[in-house]
Design a protein around this motif. Structure first.
Motif, PDB file in Angstrom:
ATOM      1  N   SER A 209       0.829  -1.209   0.000  1.00  0.00           N
ATOM      2  CA  SER A 209       0.000   0.000   0.000  1.00  0.00           C
ATOM      3  C   SER A 209       0.855   1.246   0.000  1.00  0.00           C
ATOM      4  N   SER A 210       2.052   1.135   0.585  1.00  0.00           N
ATOM      5  CA  SER A 210       2.953   2.271   0.701  1.00  0.00           C
ATOM      6  C   SER A 210       4.377   1.816   0.408  1.00  0.00           C
ATOM      7  N   PRO A 211       5.218   2.686  -0.160  1.00  0.00           N
ATOM      8  CA  PRO A 211       6.619   2.308  -0.391  1.00  0.00           C
ATOM      9  C   PRO A 211       7.395   2.120   0.903  1.00  0.00           C
ATOM     10  N   GLN A 212       6.827   2.590   2.017  1.00  0.00           N
ATOM     11  CA  GLN A 212       7.510   2.476   3.300  1.00  0.00           C
ATOM     12  C   GLN A 212       7.203   1.169   4.026  1.00  0.00           C
ATOM     13  N   GLU A 213       6.460   0.276   3.423  1.00  0.00           N
ATOM     14  CA  GLU A 213       6.183  -1.009   4.083  1.00  0.00           C
ATOM     15  C   GLU A 213       7.475  -1.781   4.307  1.00  0.00           C
ATOM     16  N   PRO A 214       7.548  -2.583   5.379  1.00  0.00           N
ATOM     17  CA  PRO A 214       8.790  -3.295   5.701  1.00  0.00           C
ATOM     18  C   PRO A 214       9.169  -4.329   4.649  1.00  0.00           C
ATOM     19  N   THR A 215      10.439  -4.618   4.576  1.00  0.00           N
ATOM     20  CA  THR A 215      10.993  -5.433   3.498  1.00  0.00           C
ATOM     21  C   THR A 215      10.600  -6.909   3.579  1.00  0.00           C
ATOM     22  N   LEU A 216      10.702  -7.517   4.751  1.00  0.00           N
ATOM     23  CA  LEU A 216      10.538  -8.972   4.827  1.00  0.00           C
ATOM     24  C   LEU A 216       9.172  -9.451   4.344  1.00  0.00           C
ATOM     25  N   PRO A 217       8.049  -8.920   4.856  1.00  0.00           N
ATOM     26  CA  PRO A 217       6.751  -9.397   4.333  1.00  0.00           C
ATOM     27  C   PRO A 217       6.557  -9.089   2.856  1.00  0.00           C
ATOM     28  N   ALA A 218       7.111  -7.967   2.388  1.00  0.00           N
ATOM     29  CA  ALA A 218       6.994  -7.637   0.963  1.00  0.00           C
ATOM     30  C   ALA A 218       7.761  -8.629   0.104  1.00  0.00           C
ATOM     31  N   LEU A 219       8.952  -9.025   0.553  1.00  0.00           N
ATOM     32  CA  LEU A 219       9.731 -10.036  -0.184  1.00  0.00           C
ATOM     33  C   LEU A 219       8.979 -11.359  -0.261  1.00  0.00           C
ATOM     34  N   LYS A 220       8.300 -11.726   0.808  1.00  0.00           N
ATOM     35  CA  LYS A 220       7.538 -12.980   0.802  1.00  0.00           C
ATOM     36  C   LYS A 220       6.400 -12.926  -0.212  1.00  0.00           C
ATOM     37  N   ARG A 221       5.774 -11.763  -0.363  1.00  0.00           N
ATOM     38  CA  ARG A 221       4.694 -11.639  -1.343  1.00  0.00           C
ATOM     39  C   ARG A 221       5.242 -11.704  -2.769  1.00  0.00           C
ATOM     40  N   VAL A 222       6.423 -11.101  -3.003  1.00  0.00           N
ATOM     41  CA  VAL A 222       7.028 -11.188  -4.333  1.00  0.00           C
ATOM     42  C   VAL A 222       7.387 -12.642  -4.647  1.00  0.00           C
ATOM     43  N   ARG A 223       7.946 -13.344  -3.683  1.00  0.00           N
ATOM     44  CA  ARG A 223       8.274 -14.756  -3.896  1.00  0.00           C
ATOM     45  C   ARG A 223       7.033 -15.564  -4.230  1.00  0.00           C
ATOM     46  N   HIS A 224       5.952 -15.293  -3.527  1.00  0.00           N
ATOM     47  CA  HIS A 224       4.694 -15.987  -3.804  1.00  0.00           C
ATOM     48  C   HIS A 224       4.205 -15.685  -5.215  1.00  0.00           C
ATOM     49  N   TYR A 225       4.333 -14.418  -5.625  1.00  0.00           N
ATOM     50  CA  TYR A 225       3.942 -14.000  -6.980  1.00  0.00           C
ATOM     51  C   TYR A 225       4.721 -14.807  -8.020  1.00  0.00           C
ATOM     52  N   LEU A 226       6.034 -14.868  -7.868  1.00  0.00           N
ATOM     53  CA  LEU A 226       6.875 -15.546  -8.860  1.00  0.00           C
ATOM     54  C   LEU A 226       6.629 -17.051  -8.876  1.00  0.00           C
ATOM     55  N   ARG A 227       6.454 -17.645  -7.703  1.00  0.00           N
ATOM     56  CA  ARG A 227       6.229 -19.095  -7.648  1.00  0.00           C
ATOM     57  C   ARG A 227       4.854 -19.483  -8.177  1.00  0.00           C
ATOM     58  N   SER A 228       3.918 -18.528  -8.168  1.00  0.00           N
ATOM     59  CA  SER A 228       2.584 -18.817  -8.696  1.00  0.00           C
ATOM     60  C   SER A 228       2.523 -18.710 -10.211  1.00  0.00           C
ATOM     61  N   SER A 229       3.481 -18.001 -10.808  1.00  0.00           N
ATOM     62  CA  SER A 229       3.494 -17.834 -12.263  1.00  0.00           C
ATOM     63  C   SER A 229       3.833 -19.157 -12.937  1.00  0.00           C
ATOM     64  N   GLY A 230       3.040 -19.522 -13.950  1.00  0.00           N
ATOM     65  CA  GLY A 230       3.350 -20.696 -14.751  1.00  0.00           C
ATOM     66  C   GLY A 230       2.651 -21.976 -14.353  1.00  0.00           C
ATOM     67  N   ARG A 231       1.949 -21.999 -13.221  1.00  0.00           N
ATOM     68  CA  ARG A 231       1.313 -23.252 -12.826  1.00  0.00           C
ATOM     69  C   ARG A 231       0.165 -23.614 -13.761  1.00  0.00           C
ATOM     70  N   TYR A 232      -0.699 -22.655 -14.019  1.00  0.00           N
ATOM     71  CA  TYR A 232      -1.827 -22.896 -14.915  1.00  0.00           C
ATOM     72  C   TYR A 232      -1.747 -22.049 -16.183  1.00  0.00           C
ATOM     73  N   GLY A 233      -0.676 -21.290 -16.317  1.00  0.00           N
ATOM     74  CA  GLY A 233      -0.511 -20.393 -17.447  1.00  0.00           C
ATOM     75  C   GLY A 233       0.414 -19.262 -17.048  1.00  0.00           C
ATOM     76  N   PRO A 234       0.586 -18.263 -17.900  1.00  0.00           N
ATOM     77  CA  PRO A 234       1.551 -17.205 -17.610  1.00  0.00           C
ATOM     78  C   PRO A 234       1.196 -16.332 -16.420  1.00  0.00           C
ATOM     79  N   SER A 235      -0.075 -16.168 -16.110  1.00  0.00           N
ATOM     80  CA  SER A 235      -0.477 -15.300 -15.010  1.00  0.00           C
ATOM     81  C   SER A 235      -0.332 -16.019 -13.676  1.00  0.00           C
ATOM     82  N   PRO A 236       0.103 -15.303 -12.627  1.00  0.00           N
ATOM     83  CA  PRO A 236       0.200 -15.938 -11.304  1.00  0.00           C
ATOM     84  C   PRO A 236      -1.124 -16.020 -10.563  1.00  0.00           C
TER      85      PRO A 236
END
Length: 506
Positions: A209-236
């Motif tokens: 929601s904000s660029p000031q959000e803490p790094t660790l939870p944001a990194l976990k969401r990015v990892r989830h985004y990338l790992r979800s890509s490609g399972r059923y198609g290009p979109s995560p």
């Protein structure tokens, strides 16, 4: 064994899991529809829903569940007239996209509910950049390599970051003592990413929601985004048919009923009283029913308002708008109307457009907003019509949702590439309140609320349901032991194996 009050998504998952584990469940909802806060309603039903909540300010009902639910949705107002074929719309009170890998998808597969509903890929995630123009967000590493707007050196830096974030980064030296640093500072300093690229990651991959959000939870969401890509198609991400979460609720309720649960709609609890340990712990009376229900546990998904209630921790302004022209997501680099007709710009049936802070005159300078669009392809609207879901977190729940969201609605409509500006056929504005940790009630357990973040709401429901399932089973087994009843030694699984081992998870 259990009386469950409220048929929202976590409670419905919990009811299905308990029923499949062999427990006796009665599932009650004072509404005449399933879903509670996660219901899917047609236009006529959502107008009635809005009128009821507006009227509650002047005439509060004695029904504590409905009073609690009204306490969650405030500042409700409708504009425009119901469109033709109003019953063909499926409008979600709390819209959500579903990661292709995660707790909810696992729950849908392991419970068998995936057989009862349909899903489709979310077509696109984009960042709003200027009137009529967006920046597309890459779904894969190949998209990054093919992007001509990113320099070769930035691509190398970006690939280094993707390699880092795709793995187990928690103990990596790059993150040491930076877990609580602002995420955008972490990206620009640790990986020397250019500011625009860093903002894309912050708002469109981590959904901060904000660029000031803490790094660790944001990194976990990015990892989830990338790992979800490609399972059923290009979109995560996946989009549920017929409004999304409300349709999934009905699937879980169906599994629960097939396994012996009893459903009672349009009723609520009128009283509860404790009983001796020799029998069931509580006697529960329902409005309009003469016979009381004896149970060991009473679970409720809504905390009644009043003394001891948890305070508001989060407020989200929301809008549902129906339009009759498609959004055409024209890339930022397209300069002329002729270029906008090229294959790079296509009408979308499902998409998520993110408005970073400060991108819009009259918009928030500190908080990102989301616009989620669904159409005929997700079975949510009749042909030639689309539903826009707008949302933005509020610092002050007293700010009217129209005040916050109207600039974003007008900017979204510039993505309709027509000769004349259009207006919504129908729109509904409201504010959703999220309360803190529920206060302890002697007569019931309160099901924790789930996150309102559009990319995590669905998975959060599955996580809460599993946690409640394990705690409920533990308490019920302890009560049985206290009564001298036999209890098995093997732990009860959240979902037992399906009878059809050949079921296809797609």
């Amino acid at each position: 064994d259990v009386v469950l009050l409220g048929t929202d998504l976590p409670s419905s998952i919990l009811a299905a899991a308990l029923a499949k584990a062999g427990y006796k469940v009665i599932h009650v909802d004072p509404n005449d529809y399933y879903g509670g806060d996660h219901a899917t309603l047609n236009v006529d039903e959502i107008i009635s829903w809005a009128n009821l909540r507006s009227a509650s300010v002047r005439n509060e009902s004695a029904n504590e569940y409905l009073a609690g639910q009204r306490n969650r949705f405030i500042s409700v107002s409708c504009y425009g007239s119901p469109p033709p074929a109003s019953r063909q719309y499926s409008l979600s009170l709390i819209p959500s996209i579903i990661p292709s890998v995660g707790p909810l998808i696992s729950t849908l597969i392991n419970s068998g509910v995936s057989r009862y509903g349909g899903l489709k890929l979310l077509e696109k995630v984009a960042l709003y950049r200027s009137p009529g123009r967006v920046q597309s967000v890459p779904n894969t590493k190949e998209d990054v390599f093919n992007n001509k707007r990113v320099s070769l050196i930035d691509k190398r830096r970006l690939m280094r970051f993707f390699t880092f974030v795709s793995g187990d980064f928690e103990d990596k030296p790059e993150l040491h003592d930076k877990e609580s640093a602002s995420f955008i500072d972490f990206l620009t300093s640790t990986f020397t990413l250019e500011r625009t690229i860093a903002e894309t990651i912050v708002f469109a991959l981590a959904f901060c929601s904000s660029p000031q959000e803490p790094t660790l939870p944001a990194l976990k969401r990015v990892r989830h985004y990338l790992r979800s890509s490609g399972r059923y198609g290009p979109s995560p991400f996946l989009v549920g048919h017929y409004g999304g979460l409300g349709e999934l609720v009905q699937g879980f309720c169906r599994v629960s009923a097939v396994n012996g649960s009893t459903y009672v709609l349009s009723h609520s609890t009128s009283s509860t009283s404790a009983r001796s340990l020799a029998s069931r712990r509580y006697s529960v009376s329902l409005t309009g029913l003469g016979e009381a229900i004896d149970c060991d546990l009473l679970l409720s998904s809504i905390e009644p308002p009043g003394p001891g209630s948890a305070g508001v921790t989060t407020a989200v302004a929301r809008c549902i708008a129906i339009i009759n022209e498609p959004l055409i997501l024209v890339p930022q680099e397209v300069a002329t109307p002729e270029e906008s007709l090229q294959p790079t710009a296509t009408a979308v049936d499902t998409a998520l457009v993110v408005f970073p802070p400060s991108v819009l005159p009259g918009g928030s300078e500190t908080t990102a907003a989301h616009v989620y669009v669904t159409g005929e392809g997700s079975m949510s609207a009749p042909k030639g019509n689309w539903i826009l879901y707008l949302s933005i977190p509020l610092d002050d729940s007293g700010v009217l949702p129209e005040t916050m969201l109207q600039p974003y609605l007008e900017a979204t409509l510039t993505l309709v590439q027509g000769d004349q500006p259009i207006k919504p056929i129908f729109s509904l504005f409201y504010t959703q309140l999220e309360h803190g940790t529920p206060s302890v009630r002697e007569d019931r357990w309160l099901v924790p609320q789930i996150t309102t973040l559009i990319s995590e709401c669905a998975d959060s429901a599955a996580v809460v349901a599993e946690k409640m399932f394990r705690e409920t089973v533990r308490v019920l087994d302890d009560l049985r032991r206290d009564r001298g009843e036999e209890v098995g030694e093997e732990p009860i699984p959240f979902w037992p194996p399906l009878e059809d081992e050949d079921s296809n998870d797609e």
